[in-house]
Enzyme design. Structure first.
Site, short mmCIF file in Angstrom:
data_model
loop_
_atom_site.label_atom_id
_atom_site.label_comp_id
_atom_site.label_asym_id
_atom_site.label_seq_id
_atom_site.Cartn_x
_atom_site.Cartn_y
_atom_site.Cartn_z
CG ASP A 199 -2.32 0.46 0.96
OD1 ASP A 199 -3.26 -0.29 1.23
OD2 ASP A 199 -2.44 1.58 0.43
CD GLU A 204 -8.89 4.49 -1.75
OE1 GLU A 204 -9.79 4.08 -0.99
OE2 GLU A 204 -7.93 5.18 -1.35
CG ASP A 257 -4.76 5.67 0.81
OD1 ASP A 257 -4.73 6.72 1.49
OD2 ASP A 257 -5.65 4.83 0.89
CG HIS A 270 -9.07 -1.30 4.26
ND1 HIS A 270 -8.81 -1.36 2.90
CD2 HIS A 270 -8.70 -0.06 4.65
CE1 HIS A 270 -8.30 -0.21 2.50
NE2 HIS A 270 -8.23 0.61 3.54
CG ASP A 271 -11.51 2.16 3.38
OD1 ASP A 271 -10.87 2.60 2.42
OD2 ASP A 271 -11.08 2.14 4.55
#
Ligand code: TEU
Length: 569
Positions: A101, A268, A209, A340-341
């Protein structure tokens, strides 16, 4: 020596691990790197090709690792660089790859870069971040003195006054996550150097991210007011900014261009459109391999992610239809239900009660045979469900805690806000992985940092590995089908029945092969309006019949509750 396949990720399946909740190897109740290494057999059984590892870097964990204080050091909670190298080696030995990430829109406020930057207005790193004086004519520290009226992602103003220099700094997330100023060349150079350092250490790529937030509109203008708040929507000021493409192309040149073959990048990009995704993922432009969009993540949402609305399959099909068509001849899609969100997909789009297994597998079939690279979030392959909270004490996620505080301060009933967090909060995705039926589900021999979902007594990996009809087995069969069937990877995709309220269907075609994928997204038996030419075709995969059952024809006419089938001709 054959040239490594630059597009290997088009036929790959990615498994996302959120390390805090995957597997704890040292009994401190928090997942870690050695726990992941110890569980690689699970990924091998599933047949995935890539492990995407959410942040494991040194962090104060204000946002559970998405606030990094040192990009080239691991957080001791998760382990050491030796542990990391062992994980990389173990993955590569199994023919799998590792994607890290990359969180470079912002750092932690404990990062040395920010500590220097905030120390004085003349510090050489001052412009590594966004500093501005208070709004002219407004007393610093008073409401409305912020340089812009923007509301952040976590319900807060996006500026915080720093007493040391009396200026405000920008943070689109928590105040502990100050945004980096990508317009400052030294910032970009430092980030590219850090990325090369990880690639040299064996990493095979990056999930980036909120990468479409790195270029801000330099004028930093106020946004239109948001109803019910004193803040404004700064989207046009901080998203998809004027230099985004320049920076992605520069990153490609500086980090990847001289590196042959085998890496992948996925960005993302909240709020990204099909058109922008076509540009960014067009190989000729040398920006990114694929992006995560969020359109399907808001089909059942209103003004914000906690404003839960009824789910209509037609709007979901509309989103997938536009993205499949939009990236059919240029660019490439990522495919996901969970991360995970987001709350657990089976609880959100399926039925985590009576038709738990059928709906969890119908969702998998509907998604995994589309054109694009599928992502499986830890526990999704087991059909893990949302957990339920009873009080604010059960909430761990800063986004939910901030939402609660802001909503109650705005006069909403605490019970109503808690109910919204219970259904839509990110903690739903973050309960410990359910490996077996033991006290803490095999996640830890200590006390888990967050309670294990009580349904782990029956919903766990050990129960599913040998069961051919299990959620795990259907995911494994779908991944195996993608690996052996070029049509699934390279075939065209045509969405069918866009207006049908309950049936999700599409075909994939490549040369002489055609696949028909159908799924009933309801508990009610549905008639299938397809021409009979499919009637006697073999079923390649079904969630009621498992893998490749001879097709006794008459059944094509209907789909049982949450039934999904794949036909081939
Ligand atoms: O998420 C950014 C982001 O867009 C999400 O907050 C998203 O808006 C929301 O979940 C949509 O419903 C990334 C990380 O995935 C998240 O965990 C971090 O909290 C955030 O960035 C800041 O780094």
């Amino acid at each position: 020596m054959t040239e490594p396949d630059r597009d290997w990720w088009r036929s790959a399946v990615v498994f996302q691990v959120w390390p805090r909740s995957f597997c704890d190897s040292d009994g401190d109740g928090i997942g870690d790197i050695n726990g992941i290494t110890a569980r690689l057999e699970h990924l091998e059984r599933l047949g995935v090709d890539v492990l995407w590892l959410s942040p494991i870097y040194r962090s104060p964990h204000r946002d559970f690792g998405y606030d990094i204080s040192d990009y080239q050091a691991l957080d001791p909670l998760f382990g050491t660089l030796d542990d990391f190298d062992r994980l990389v080696g173990a993955l590569h030995d199994r023919g799998m790859k590792l994607v890290m990430d990359l969180v470079v829109n912002h750092t932690s406020d404990q990062h040395s870069w920010f500590l220097e930057s905030r120390s004085s207005v003349t510090n050489p790193k001052r412009d590594w971040y966004w500093w501005r004086p208070a709004r002219p004519g407004v007393e610093p520290g008073t409401p409305g003195a912020e340089p812009t009226n923007w509301r952040g992602f976590f319900s807060q103003p996006t500026w915080t006054l720093d007493p040391t220099t009396g200026e405000y700094y920008l943070h689109l997330f928590t105040p502990e996550q100050p945004d980096l100023n990508w317009d400052y060349p030294e910032v970009r150079a430092a980030i590219y150097e850090m990325m090369r350092w990880w690639l040299d250490r064996g990493v095979d790529g990056f999930r980036m991210d909120v990468i479409n937030l790195i270029s801000k509109a330099p004028e930093l203008a106020d946004g239109p007011p948001i109803a019910g708040t004193v803040l404004g929507d700064g989207w046009d000021g901080y998203a998809n900014g004027p230099r985004l493409h320049d920076y992605l192309q520069e990153m490609h040149r500086e980090v990847f261009a001289d590196r042959p073959g085998t890496w992948m990048t996925v960005g993302e990009m909240p709020g990204v459109t099909v058109d922008l995704a076509r540009e960014v993922t067009d190989p000729a432009r040398r920006e990114l391999d694929m992006v995560f969009h969020f359109e399907h993540m808001s089909v059942d949402r209103g003004v914000d992610r906690f404003d839960v609305r009824p789910f209509d399959l037609r709007s979901l099909k509309d989103v997938f239809g536009r993205w499949q068509a939009g990236l059919a001849d240029a660019g490439w899609n990522s495919l996901y239900w969970s991360n995970h969100d987001q709350p657990r997909a089976v609880s959100r789009f399926g039925d985590d009660g009576r038709y738990w297994r059928e709906s969890a597998t119908a969702l998998a079939v509907a998604l995994h045979l589309l054109r694009g690279t599928p992502y499986v979030y830890q526990g999704e392959e087991l059909g893990m469900t949302n957990h339920h909270i009873t009080s604010l004490d059960d909430v761990r996620d800063v986004e939910s805690l901030n939402y609660y505080a802001a909503s109650v301060a705005a006069g909403r009933a605490p019970s109503e806000v808690l109910a919204a967090i219970d259904e839509a909060g990110r903690d739903n995705a973050r309960t410990p992985m359910q490996w077996d039926a033991s006290e803490h589900a095999g996640f830890t021999c200590g006390t888990p940092w967050m309670p294990v979902n009580p349904n782990h007594v029956w919903l766990n990996a050990t129960n599913q590995y040998e069961d051919p009809s299990s959620v795990f087995s259907i995911y494994r069969a779908l991944i195996e089908l993608r690996h052996r069937c070029p049509t699934v990877v390279h075939g065209t995709c045509e969405m069918l029945l866009p207006d049908h309220p309950h049936i999700y269907a599409y075909t994939r075609r490549l040369e002489t092969q055609e696949l028909l994928v159908v799924a009933n997204f309801s508990a009610t038996e549905q008639a299938l309006p397809f021409d009979t030419s499919w009637a006697l075709r073999p079923i390649v995969l079904g969630n009621y019949c498992g893998v490749s059952e001879s097709n006794s024809g008459e059944r094509l006419a209907t789909l049982r509750s949450w039934e999904a089938r794949v036909y081939e001709r």
